[in-house]
Write an enzyme that holds these catalytic residues in place. Structure first.
Site, PDB file in Angstrom:
ATOM      1  CG  HIS A  12      -3.891  11.452   1.825  1.00 15.91           C
ATOM      2  ND1 HIS A  12      -3.957  10.085   1.945  1.00 15.91           N
ATOM      3  CD2 HIS A  12      -2.626  11.719   1.401  1.00 15.91           C
ATOM      4  CE1 HIS A  12      -2.795   9.552   1.632  1.00 15.91           C
ATOM      5  NE2 HIS A  12      -1.961  10.525   1.295  1.00 15.91           N
ATOM      6  CG  HIS A  54       0.221   6.618  -4.252  1.00 14.44           C
ATOM      7  ND1 HIS A  54       0.807   5.396  -3.996  1.00 14.44           N
ATOM      8  CD2 HIS A  54       0.476   7.386  -3.167  1.00 14.44           C
ATOM      9  CE1 HIS A  54       1.382   5.423  -2.810  1.00 14.44           C
ATOM     10  NE2 HIS A  54       1.196   6.621  -2.285  1.00 14.44           N
TER      11      HIS A  54
HETATM   12  O1  G3P Z   1       2.261  13.765   1.005  1.00  9.38           O
HETATM   13  C1  G3P Z   1       1.870  13.048   2.124  1.00  9.38           C
HETATM   14  C2  G3P Z   1       1.496  11.614   1.806  1.00  9.38           C
HETATM   15  O2  G3P Z   1       0.666  11.575   0.683  1.00  9.38           O
HETATM   16  C3  G3P Z   1       2.687  10.749   1.608  1.00  9.38           C
HETATM   17  O3  G3P Z   1       2.390   9.392   1.448  1.00  9.38           O
HETATM   18  O4  G3P Z   1       2.082   7.382   0.101  1.00  9.38           O
HETATM   19  O5  G3P Z   1       0.120   8.777   0.633  1.00  9.38           O
HETATM   20  O6  G3P Z   1       1.815   9.568  -0.997  1.00  9.38           O
HETATM   21  P1  G3P Z   1       1.574   8.764   0.247  1.00  9.38           P
HETATM   22 MG    MG Z   2       1.063  11.575  -1.405  1.00  7.60          MG
END
Ligand code: G3P
Ligand code: MG
Length: 255
Positions: A12, A54
Site C-alpha cells: 500500500h 495522497h
Molecule cells: O486504493 C486503496 C486505498 O489506497 C484507498 O485508500 O486513502 O489509502 O488511498 P487510501
Molecule cells: Mg490509495
C-alpha cells in the site's frame, strides 16, 4: 479470462508502513521485501502534471502548506516527503507519476494506480492519468516489457467522474471502482465505468457481498489489510487480492 489476472498482495502506498508513503524510497523498500506489486495515489499539480501524493493539502507527509493545486509540479517535487517519517528519509522528494511509472517498469513492478483527484479536479485527473498511461504503454520499450509478461497498470478511483473521464480518454486501460462501503448501485457503477474490478475497504465487506461481486464476474480487491488472520479470512470469502501496510508481516507470497 479471470477478472483478476494480477498479483494478490500489494504494498500500500508503495512500501506500506515501512517507508514514507508514495515515494521512490517506498518502492525501493517494497522491492527489498520482495514486492513486485504496489498501490499508490496520483493527483494533479497546479500545472496539470500528475504527482504521487495522497492528500490534497500539504502538511501531513509533505513539509509545506496550502493545497496541491496551488503549486506547479516542479515546486512540489522540490518539497520534502520523507522527513515526517524518519530523519533517515529527509530530502526524499514528492515524485512525479512518470518517475514512479518508469521505476516500476524498470523493476517489473505491477501498478494499481489510484486516481486521487484534489476536489474540483476529478475530470482532469482521470483524463490526464489515463491518457499519459496509455501513451507510455505504446513506447517500444514498454511494449517489449508487456510482451515479456509485465502487466499494464490497473486504474482505480473513489471518484466516479474521474473513472468516466479515464474511460473516455483510454478505454483500453483496465479500471476498478473504489468504495469505502459497497453501495447498493455497485453493479451499475461498475458497468458505467467499464470496470473489471471492485475495490473496497475490508472493514465493511460481508461474505455475502464478496460472493455477489464474484458471482457477477468481477475482480474483488480490499484495502488495507494488516492482520494475517483477517487476510486469510477475506481470501477464503473469495477476495482476489488486497493491499497491506504490513509488508513485513504479510509477504508478497502470502496468498
Ligand atoms: O486504493 C486503496 C486505498 O489506497 C484507498 O485508500 O486513502 O489509502 O488511498 P487510501
Ligand atoms: Mg490509495
Amino acid at each position: 479470462m479471470t477478472m483478476w489476472p494480477y498479483p494478490k498482495i500489494l504494498a500500500h502506498r508503495g512500501g506500506g508502513a515501512l517507508a514514507p508513503e508514495n515515494t521512490l524510497a517506498a518502492l525501493r523498500c517494497g522491492l527489498s521485501h520482495g514486492f513486485h506489486a504496489v498501490e499508490f495515489d496520483v493527483m494533479l499539480a497546479g500545472d496539470g502534471i500528475p504527482v504521487v501524493l495522497h492528500d490534497p493539502e500539504l502538511g501531513r507527509t509533505v513539509a509545506g502548506s496550502g493545497r496541491v493545486p496551488d503549486y506547479a509540479a516542479a515546486e512540489l517535487t522540490k518539497m520534502d516527503a520523507g522527513a515526517w517519517f524518519a530523519p533517515a528519509f529527509a530530502g526524499e522528494p514528492v515524485p512525479r507519476y512518470e518517475e514512479v511509472f518508469r521505476f516500476c517498469l524498470e523493476n517489473r513492478i505491477w501498478m494499481n494506480v489510484e486516481i486521487k483527484p484534489a476536489p474540483g479536479f476529478e475530470e482532469a485527473t482521470g483524463r490526464t492519468v489515463a491518457a499519459l498511461t496509455a501513451q507510455w504503454l505504446t513506447e517500444p520499450a514498454v511494449a517489449a516489457a508487456l510482451a515479456g509478461g509485465w502487466q499494464a497498470p490497473l486504474l482505480s478511483s473513489f471518484s466516479h467522474e474521474a473513472l468516466l473521464a479515464a474511460r473516455a480518454a483510454a478505454p483500453e486501460l483496465a479500471r476498478a471502482c473504489l468504495f469505502d462501503a459497497i453501495p447498493a448501485d455497485w453493479l451499475a457503477r461498475l458497468q458505467a465505468a467499464g470496470a473489471q474490478a471492485l475495490h473496497t475497504s475490508h472493514r465493511k465487506l460481508t461474505p455475502a457481498q464478496a460472493a455477489a461481486v464474484k458471482e457477477a464476474g468481477y475482480g474483488l480487491f480490499c484495502y488495507t489489510v494488516n492482520e494475517p488472520a483477517r487476510a486469510r479470512e477475506i481470501l477464503a470469502w473469495g477476495v482476489d487480492a488486497f493491499c497491506t501496510d504490513r509488508i513485513d508481516l504479510i509477504g508478497a507470497d502470502f496468498a
